[in-house]
Design an enzyme around this catalytic site. Structure first.
Site, mmCIF file in Angstrom:
data_model
loop_
_atom_site.group_PDB
_atom_site.id
_atom_site.type_symbol
_atom_site.label_atom_id
_atom_site.label_comp_id
_atom_site.label_asym_id
_atom_site.label_seq_id
_atom_site.Cartn_x
_atom_site.Cartn_y
_atom_site.Cartn_z
ATOM 1 N N SER A 108 0.833 -1.200 0.000
ATOM 2 C CA SER A 108 0.000 0.000 0.000
ATOM 3 C C SER A 108 0.874 1.259 0.000
ATOM 4 O O SER A 108 1.750 1.402 -0.847
ATOM 5 C CB SER A 108 -0.961 -0.038 1.186
ATOM 6 O OG SER A 108 -1.981 0.916 1.037
ATOM 7 N N ASP A 122 -8.939 -6.277 -5.085
ATOM 8 C CA ASP A 122 -8.638 -5.044 -4.353
ATOM 9 C C ASP A 122 -9.731 -4.011 -4.616
ATOM 10 O O ASP A 122 -9.944 -3.594 -5.761
ATOM 11 C CB ASP A 122 -7.268 -4.502 -4.788
ATOM 12 C CG ASP A 122 -6.769 -3.370 -3.895
ATOM 13 O OD1 ASP A 122 -7.594 -2.710 -3.238
ATOM 14 O OD2 ASP A 122 -5.546 -3.143 -3.860
ATOM 15 N N HIS A 174 -6.953 -6.031 -0.621
ATOM 16 C CA HIS A 174 -5.900 -5.020 -0.687
ATOM 17 C C HIS A 174 -4.608 -5.411 0.013
ATOM 18 O O HIS A 174 -3.549 -4.874 -0.317
ATOM 19 C CB HIS A 174 -6.437 -3.712 -0.082
ATOM 20 C CG HIS A 174 -5.472 -2.571 -0.152
ATOM 21 N ND1 HIS A 174 -4.964 -2.078 -1.343
ATOM 22 C CD2 HIS A 174 -4.907 -1.814 0.836
ATOM 23 C CE1 HIS A 174 -4.143 -1.076 -1.093
ATOM 24 N NE2 HIS A 174 -4.085 -0.898 0.215
#
Length: 363
Positions: free
Chosen positions: A155, A277, A305
């Site tokens: 991320s 995601d 995610h």
């Protein structure tokens, strides 16, 4: 069958790879962790929390060393060390499932808290802007690791990894970017907010409803009791009194904007993406693959995610393949269950394939 205890925690036993495997026992948390760590039920999170340490890191932007939180390796290897970063406003506990797998595969593995988040001592608050985060990570690397690393960032941690690799190429051998948040243009208008409004926003960021909703977006089919426990893991660091000041400092500084750096990355890079995601579009994975000079891309099906949390077995296999064939061969004992008793096999099998299911009914 797996016996449920009042404080389910995984403690080590010997494995074929001569590193530590997990069974269920009692706990002994570092005194500097918030007391609410005792409320966490997830045994992998509890076990990793017992290994968190603070190391003194001398930086150029503060008048004294920062006691910096991380999980150190149990072993030293001739191969390049693996350094695990975390995402926005998170901690090293994000790696609770994948860290032990990498260690079992014989990799020298660090999980490092990014300055301003995690469990470092920031009572005397330093700057927490991008340059300070980069310098802090570099000084930690130079003080304790001192070899080129495999740097892994999920991320926003992917943006942190790219920023670090471009500015300190001598420190990074390879990159692994997981569901990378690298095309956001800093914190935008948040940097222009009055401080009172910024603090109100940060309090909202810590709130239970927002954290629960974030988990629903990040993970596929998360049961409510698991969502609550994972929320408690994810917001544990937010309970420090300096957390809000560090977060506002970062937001007001402008945050990360690394889109112009992507084409400057010289290291070979593995891109891992969860097929489902709901936070960052798969189209951006394709764009990232096209813009990086030397990259491969792999997708994990039925995954959201954070693959290293939701599908640690799959994420670990991809990382080991990328790190090298020798590591992958050593890892077979992890995935085949060699050297484990029947209870350990059943427990680890559940957790590696689906870390949600085993903890649905923990009390």
């Amino acid at each position: 069958m797996l016996t449920r205890t009042a404080s389910p925690v995984l403690v080590p036993t010997k494995s074929k790879a001569h590193v530590k495997l997990f069974t269920v026992q009692g706990s002994n948390f570092p005194s500097f962790l918030p007391k609410e760590v005792e409320n966490i039920k997830d045994p992998f999170a509890r076990r990793l929390a017992t290994r968190i340490e603070r190391l003194p890191v001398s930086v150029g932007f503060a008048d004294r060393s920062i006691m910096s939180s991380c999980v150190k390796p149990l072993i030293q290897s001739e191969r390049s060390p693996v350094v695990l970063l975390h995402g926005f406003d998170s901690s090293c506990l994000e790696w609770r499932y994948t860290f032990p797998l990498l260690e079992e595969a014989g990799l020298e593995t660090w999980a490092v808290d990014i300055l301003g988040w995690g469990f470092s001592d920031l009572e005397r608050l330093p700057s927490c802007d991008v340059a300070s985060k980069r310098d802090h990570l570099y000084r930690l690397w130079k003080s304790y690791i001192r070899r080129p690393i495999i740097l892994i960032g999920p991320s926003l941690g992917a943006a942190i990894a790219i920023d670090f690799a471009v500015n300190h190429p001598e420190a990074v051998e390879k990159l692994v970017l997981i569901d990378a948040s690298v095309y956001t243009e800093d914190t935008g208008n948040l940097a222009k907010l009055p401080r009172a409004v910024a603090y109100a926003g940060v309090y909202l960021l810590r709130s239970t409803p927002l954290r629960l909703y974030g988990n629903l977006l990040a993970f596929n089919g998360l049961p409510l009791n698991t969502n609550i426990d994972w929320m408690n893991v994810g917001r544990l660091h937010c309970l420090y009194p300096w957390w809000k000041d560090a977060t506002v400092n970062f937001m007001n500084s402008g945050g990360y904007n690394v889109s112009a750096l992507i084409k400057k990355v010289k290291q070979k890079t593995l891109i891992i993406w969860g097929e489902d995601d709901q936070i960052i579009s798969n189209k951006l994975a394709v764009r990232l693959h096209c813009e990086l000079p030397d990259a491969v891309i792999r997708q994990i099906p039925d995954c959201g995610h954070l693959p290293h949390v939701e599908k640690p077995n799959s994420a670990t296999k991809l990382i080991l393949d990328f790190v090298g064939e020798d590591s992958n061969n050593e890892a077979q004992s992890v995935f085949s269950g060699a050297g484990q008793n029947s209870v350990q096999k059943k427990f680890l099998g559940w957790c590696l394939d689906d870390p949600v299911t085993p903890f649905k009914n923990w009390q």
